[in-house]
Design a protein around this motif. Structure first.
Motif, PDB file in Angstrom:
ATOM      1  N   ALA A   1      32.945  40.732  39.926  1.00 56.03           N
ATOM      2  CA  ALA A   1      32.552  41.028  38.366  1.00 56.03           C
ATOM      3  C   ALA A   1      32.701  42.832  37.923  1.00 56.03           C
ATOM      4  CB  ALA A   1      31.428  40.571  37.531  1.00 56.03           C
ATOM      5  N   PRO A   2      33.583  42.867  38.158  1.00 55.08           N
ATOM      6  CA  PRO A   2      34.181  44.110  37.409  1.00 55.08           C
ATOM      7  C   PRO A   2      32.881  45.149  36.594  1.00 55.08           C
ATOM      8  CG  PRO A   2      35.013  43.208  35.887  1.00 55.08           C
ATOM      9  CD  PRO A   2      34.165  42.494  36.584  1.00 55.08           C
ATOM     10  N   GLU A   3      31.356  45.337  37.189  1.00 58.63           N
ATOM     11  CA  GLU A   3      30.154  45.499  35.940  1.00 58.63           C
ATOM     12  C   GLU A   3      30.182  46.949  36.774  1.00 58.63           C
ATOM     13  OE1 GLU A   3      31.144  42.544  33.400  1.00 58.63           O
ATOM     14  OE2 GLU A   3      29.818  44.845  33.378  1.00 58.63           O
ATOM     15  N   GLU A   4      29.594  47.725  36.068  1.00 58.41           N
ATOM     16  CA  GLU A   4      29.116  49.351  36.241  1.00 58.41           C
ATOM     17  C   GLU A   4      27.127  48.746  36.165  1.00 58.41           C
ATOM     18  OE1 GLU A   4      30.011  48.319  32.675  1.00 58.41           O
ATOM     19  OE2 GLU A   4      28.589  49.131  31.773  1.00 58.41           O
ATOM     20  N   GLN A   5      26.885  50.087  36.907  1.00 53.62           N
ATOM     21  CA  GLN A   5      25.348  49.832  37.484  1.00 53.62           C
ATOM     22  C   GLN A   5      24.677  50.338  35.397  1.00 53.62           C
ATOM     23  OE1 GLN A   5      24.890  51.580  40.868  1.00 53.62           O
ATOM     24  NE2 GLN A   5      26.267  50.504  42.195  1.00 53.62           N
TER      25      GLN A   5
ATOM     26  N   PHE B   1      21.451  52.536  34.475  1.00 50.74           N
ATOM     27  CA  PHE B   1      20.350  53.174  35.163  1.00 50.74           C
ATOM     28  C   PHE B   1      19.265  53.306  33.949  1.00 50.74           C
ATOM     29  CE2 PHE B   1      22.658  55.114  38.802  1.00 50.74           C
ATOM     30  CZ  PHE B   1      24.065  54.908  39.070  1.00 50.74           C
TER      31      PHE B   1
ATOM     32  N   TYR C   1      37.538  49.332  42.227  1.00 55.92           N
ATOM     33  CA  TYR C   1      36.800  49.715  41.310  1.00 55.92           C
ATOM     34  C   TYR C   1      36.211  51.321  40.638  1.00 55.92           C
ATOM     35  CZ  TYR C   1      35.843  44.175  40.867  1.00 55.92           C
ATOM     36  OH  TYR C   1      36.084  43.319  40.857  1.00 55.92           O
TER      37      TYR C   1
ATOM     38  N   PHE D   1      34.677  54.506  38.224  1.00 59.43           N
ATOM     39  CA  PHE D   1      34.214  55.010  37.687  1.00 59.43           C
ATOM     40  C   PHE D   1      33.711  55.785  37.050  1.00 59.43           C
ATOM     41  CE2 PHE D   1      32.288  50.010  37.730  1.00 59.43           C
ATOM     42  CZ  PHE D   1      32.760  49.586  38.791  1.00 59.43           C
TER      43      PHE D   1
ATOM     44  N   TYR E   1      30.409  58.706  35.218  1.00 59.55           N
ATOM     45  CA  TYR E   1      29.556  58.590  34.552  1.00 59.55           C
ATOM     46  C   TYR E   1      29.204  59.492  33.762  1.00 59.55           C
ATOM     47  CZ  TYR E   1      28.204  53.678  36.753  1.00 59.55           C
ATOM     48  OH  TYR E   1      28.489  52.608  37.213  1.00 59.55           O
TER      49      TYR E   1
ATOM     50  N   GLY F   1      19.233  59.542  32.836  1.00 57.32           N
ATOM     51  CA  GLY F   1      19.506  58.293  33.293  1.00 57.32           C
ATOM     52  C   GLY F   1      21.064  58.681  33.172  1.00 57.32           C
ATOM     53  N   LEU F   2      21.852  58.159  34.478  1.00 57.88           N
ATOM     54  CA  LEU F   2      23.392  57.943  33.621  1.00 57.88           C
ATOM     55  C   LEU F   2      23.726  56.795  33.056  1.00 57.88           C
ATOM     56  CD1 LEU F   2      22.856  59.487  36.600  1.00 57.88           C
ATOM     57  CD2 LEU F   2      25.214  58.026  38.044  1.00 57.88           C
TER      58      LEU F   2
ATOM     59  N   LEU G   1      27.598  54.748  31.702  1.00 57.64           N
ATOM     60  CA  LEU G   1      29.047  54.777  31.550  1.00 57.64           C
ATOM     61  C   LEU G   1      29.653  55.027  30.505  1.00 57.64           C
ATOM     62  CD1 LEU G   1      31.244  53.149  33.663  1.00 57.64           C
ATOM     63  CD2 LEU G   1      31.187  51.491  32.341  1.00 57.64           C
TER      64      LEU G   1
ATOM     65  N   LYS H   1      35.905  52.478  33.186  1.00 58.32           N
ATOM     66  CA  LYS H   1      35.792  52.113  34.398  1.00 58.32           C
ATOM     67  C   LYS H   1      37.648  51.705  34.728  1.00 58.32           C
ATOM     68  CE  LYS H   1      34.118  47.772  32.612  1.00 58.32           C
ATOM     69  NZ  LYS H   1      32.532  46.729  33.026  1.00 58.32           N
TER      70      LYS H   1
ATOM     71  N   THR I   1      39.577  48.519  36.943  1.00 57.09           N
ATOM     72  CA  THR I   1      39.020  47.546  37.346  1.00 57.09           C
ATOM     73  C   THR I   1      40.855  46.330  37.229  1.00 57.09           C
ATOM     74  OG1 THR I   1      39.064  46.323  35.132  1.00 57.09           O
ATOM     75  CG2 THR I   1      37.287  47.028  35.928  1.00 57.09           C
TER      76      THR I   1
ATOM     77  N   SER J   1      28.100  51.033  45.021  1.00 54.32           N
ATOM     78  CA  SER J   1      28.737  52.420  44.473  1.00 54.32           C
ATOM     79  C   SER J   1      28.808  53.327  45.090  1.00 54.32           C
ATOM     80  CB  SER J   1      29.092  52.049  43.123  1.00 54.32           C
ATOM     81  OG  SER J   1      29.330  52.305  42.112  1.00 54.32           O
TER      82      SER J   1
END
Lengths: 114, 116
Positions: free
Chosen positions: A99-103, A105, B32, B34, B36, B43-44, B46, B49, B51, B104
């Protein structure tokens, strides 16, 4: 929905002391990660987990241990802290590969080892 | 193996000027990508992105990035900088690989300063 939370936010340790950083996520994510962030070095992966009960080493695992006893929690332990472990620690969570999902944080834990 | 290079650790622009933050990647498989943003003591989060659906990607806060395979680049742009854009920006790459565990690789970051 709190997202990713980290405890504590700040900590000062003396060399040789131990501590555990707690990361919790309420998004039902399978994957969780621990990073450290040092000036001019971006984020470096310490350990990660692809599911409850599983952990794996990242780029800079030495001096750290982790556990994922519950899906929502990912613990990072320092058994004998060293000044080189002074850093900002970030936890992140994400969905499984494919799944092209980000993380996502957490806000970070600032650790100083004297 | 995957890697990211962000050219320029510090970028300074005037308010209202174009923002251009550079990112080049290396990946053995289709990536992929990204961007951020990290505000002080946070924190970071998004920004956008890539895809493989579209080469020009639009993100939040007026930012966009264009994937150029021939140049292995994914530069971040914004037509008009705002004071609130001052932050640190990270480019990241993740391989399309089931064994990658969603990991990543992050660049070293670019600090954007916006002058009034």
């Amino acid at each position: 929905n709190a997202g990713v939370t980290q405890t504590p936010k700040f900590r000062v340790l003396k060399t040789g002391q131990s501590m555990t950083l707690l990361c919790a996520q309420d998004m039902n994510h399978e994957y969780m990660y621990w990073y450290r962030q040092d000036p001019g070095m971006g984020l470096r992966l310490i350990h990660y987990s692809v599911g409850e009960g599983t952990t794996a080493k990242g780029e800079v695992p030495d001096g750290y241990n982790v556990s994922r006893l519950k899906k929502q929690n990912f613990l990072l332990g320092l058994e004998s802290a060293a000044p080189s472990q002074t850093s900002v620690y970030f936890c992140a969570s994400g969905l499984p590969t494919g799944a092209p999902e980000e993380q996502y944080f957490g806000p970070g834990t600032r650790l100083t080892v004297t | 193996a995957q890697s990211v290079t962000q050219l320029g650790s510090h970028v300074s622009v005037s308010e209202g000027a174009l923002v251009l933050l550079r990112c080049n990647y290396s990946s053995s498989v289709p990536p992929y990508l990204f961007w951020y943003v990290q505000y002080p003591n946070q924190g970071l989060q998004l920004l956008l992105k890539y895809t493989s659906a579209a080469t020009l990607v639009k993100g939040i806060n007026g930012f966009e990035a264009e994937f150029k395979k021939s140049e292995t680049s994914f530069h971040l742009t914004k037509p008009s900088a705002h004071m609130s854009d001052a932050a640190e920006y990270f480019c990241a790459v993740s391989d399309h690989n089931d064994t990658n565990a969603g990991k990543s690789t992050f660049g070293d970051g670019t600090t954007l300063t916006v002058k009034p």
